[in-house]
Design an enzyme around this catalytic site. Structure first.
Site, PDB file in Angstrom:
ATOM      1  N   CYS A  12       0.868  -1.181   0.000  1.00  0.00           N
ATOM      2  CA  CYS A  12       0.000   0.000   0.000  1.00  0.00           C
ATOM      3  C   CYS A  12       0.900   1.225   0.000  1.00  0.00           C
ATOM      4  O   CYS A  12       2.120   1.094  -0.133  1.00  0.00           O
ATOM      5  CB  CYS A  12      -0.990  -0.012   1.167  1.00  0.00           C
ATOM      6  SG  CYS A  12      -0.213   0.051   2.796  1.00  0.00           S
ATOM      7  N   ASN A  15       2.493   1.439   4.074  1.00  0.00           N
ATOM      8  CA  ASN A  15       2.815   0.181   4.785  1.00  0.00           C
ATOM      9  C   ASN A  15       2.604   0.310   6.296  1.00  0.00           C
ATOM     10  O   ASN A  15       3.307  -0.318   7.088  1.00  0.00           O
ATOM     11  CB  ASN A  15       4.254  -0.284   4.474  1.00  0.00           C
ATOM     12  CG  ASN A  15       4.574  -1.726   4.872  1.00  0.00           C
ATOM     13  OD1 ASN A  15       5.723  -2.050   5.126  1.00  0.00           O
ATOM     14  ND2 ASN A  15       3.582  -2.603   4.950  1.00  0.00           N
ATOM     15  N   CYS A  17      -1.016   0.969   7.336  1.00  0.00           N
ATOM     16  CA  CYS A  17      -2.462   0.769   7.556  1.00  0.00           C
ATOM     17  C   CYS A  17      -2.967  -0.485   6.852  1.00  0.00           C
ATOM     18  O   CYS A  17      -3.227  -1.510   7.488  1.00  0.00           O
ATOM     19  CB  CYS A  17      -3.262   1.985   7.087  1.00  0.00           C
ATOM     20  SG  CYS A  17      -2.832   3.508   7.972  1.00  0.00           S
ATOM     21  N   ARG A  18      -3.102  -0.426   5.525  1.00  0.00           N
ATOM     22  CA  ARG A  18      -3.782  -1.521   4.821  1.00  0.00           C
ATOM     23  C   ARG A  18      -2.913  -2.742   4.601  1.00  0.00           C
ATOM     24  O   ARG A  18      -3.346  -3.876   4.874  1.00  0.00           O
ATOM     25  CB  ARG A  18      -4.296  -1.020   3.454  1.00  0.00           C
ATOM     26  CG  ARG A  18      -5.401   0.011   3.578  1.00  0.00           C
ATOM     27  CD  ARG A  18      -5.615   0.733   2.266  1.00  0.00           C
ATOM     28  NE  ARG A  18      -4.484   1.581   1.914  1.00  0.00           N
ATOM     29  CZ  ARG A  18      -4.325   2.238   0.792  1.00  0.00           C
ATOM     30  NH1 ARG A  18      -5.266   2.121  -0.149  1.00  0.00           N
ATOM     31  NH2 ARG A  18      -3.290   3.007   0.577  1.00  0.00           N
ATOM     32  N   SER A  19      -1.685  -2.558   4.080  1.00  0.00           N
ATOM     33  CA  SER A  19      -0.891  -3.757   3.742  1.00  0.00           C
ATOM     34  C   SER A  19      -0.443  -4.553   4.970  1.00  0.00           C
ATOM     35  O   SER A  19      -0.349  -5.787   4.876  1.00  0.00           O
ATOM     36  CB  SER A  19       0.286  -3.415   2.814  1.00  0.00           C
ATOM     37  OG  SER A  19       1.168  -2.502   3.394  1.00  0.00           O
ATOM     38  N   ASP A 127      -7.919   3.795   1.491  1.00  0.00           N
ATOM     39  CA  ASP A 127      -6.928   4.244   2.466  1.00  0.00           C
ATOM     40  C   ASP A 127      -7.622   4.890   3.676  1.00  0.00           C
ATOM     41  O   ASP A 127      -8.238   5.946   3.543  1.00  0.00           O
ATOM     42  CB  ASP A 127      -6.020   5.266   1.763  1.00  0.00           C
ATOM     43  CG  ASP A 127      -4.881   5.714   2.636  1.00  0.00           C
ATOM     44  OD1 ASP A 127      -4.814   5.276   3.803  1.00  0.00           O
ATOM     45  OD2 ASP A 127      -4.049   6.501   2.144  1.00  0.00           O
TER      46      ASP A 127
HETATM   47  P1  4NP Z   1      -1.538   2.956   3.995  1.00  0.00           P
HETATM   48  O1  4NP Z   1      -2.031   4.377   4.537  1.00  0.00           O
HETATM   49  O2  4NP Z   1      -1.073   3.174   2.585  1.00  0.00           O
HETATM   50  O3  4NP Z   1      -2.759   2.084   4.063  1.00  0.00           O
HETATM   51  O4  4NP Z   1      -0.426   2.507   4.929  1.00  0.00           O
HETATM   52  C1  4NP Z   1      -1.225   5.513   4.479  1.00  0.00           C
HETATM   53  C2  4NP Z   1      -0.303   5.762   5.459  1.00  0.00           C
HETATM   54  C3  4NP Z   1       0.466   6.905   5.420  1.00  0.00           C
HETATM   55  C4  4NP Z   1       0.309   7.799   4.383  1.00  0.00           C
HETATM   56  C5  4NP Z   1      -0.611   7.545   3.388  1.00  0.00           C
HETATM   57  C6  4NP Z   1      -1.371   6.405   3.433  1.00  0.00           C
HETATM   58  N1  4NP Z   1       1.086   8.991   4.353  1.00  0.00           N
HETATM   59  O5  4NP Z   1       0.868   9.822   3.448  1.00  0.00           O
HETATM   60  O6  4NP Z   1       1.936   9.203   5.222  1.00  0.00           O
END
Ligand code: 4NP
Length: 157
Positions: A12, A15, A17-19, A127
């Site tokens: 994701c 790395n 939240c989702r993955s 997300d």
């Molecule tokens: P993820 O969520 O892709 O599901 O881990 C996010 C975590 C951090 C950010 C964006 C999405 N960020 O912009 O820092």
């Protein structure tokens, strides 16, 4: 089973939240099916902002609530990953675009949208990072559970 392990990498944007949820749920699913020794499983980020960090506390809470063990930290995807893993799963269309752009020509990994294995057809794992609550994380868990089972079933066909 004889031969090499199958290798799956969950991707994701950050790395955190989702993955991590997808990775933890997929690992638990294969463990529960007594297939744990047949798989090598990891997750990674498109971006480098959170490298070395544990998942967002809401992702950790959601996994704890569902007895999904998790002890990994964020890392960024590497060029080598595209020839090491058999399957690289993205969570949304933006991930898929980024993965296609980064994949070296002729590399081994199949680039798959994880949600394409949801029998309920909910294809995008949105997300939830900027949400003010943890509802999106629970939804990500439920989607990951359906997609993990759906993907494993698709391999048996
Ligand atoms: P993820 O969520 O892709 O599901 O881990 C996010 C975590 C951090 C950010 C964006 C999405 N960020 O912009 O820092």
């Amino acid at each position: 089973m004889s031969g090499e392990k199958k290798k799956a990498l969950f991707i994701c944007l950050g790395n955190i939240c989702r993955s991590p949820i997808a990775e933890g749920v997929f690992q638990k699913t294969v463990n529960d099916m007594k297939l744990g020794d047949q798989w090598e499983i990891d997750s990674a980020a498109i971006g480098g902002w959170h490298v070395g960090n544990p998942p967002d506390w809401r992702a950790l809470d959601t996994m704890k609530k569902h007895d999904v063990p998790y002890n990994n930290h964020a890392r960024q995807i590497t060029t080598e990953d595209f020839n090491h893993y058999d399957f690289i799963f993205g969570m949304d269309e933006a991930n898929m675009k980024d993965l296609s752009k980064r994949a070296p020509k002729g590399s081994k990994a199949k680039l798959l949208l994880f949600g394409d294995f949801d029998p309920q057809g909910d294809r995008i794992i949105r997300d939830p990072y900027y949400d003010s609550d943890a509802v999106g994380f629970e939804k990500c868990y439920q989607q990951s559970l359906r997609c993990s089972k759906g993907f494993l079933e698709s391999l048996q066909k």
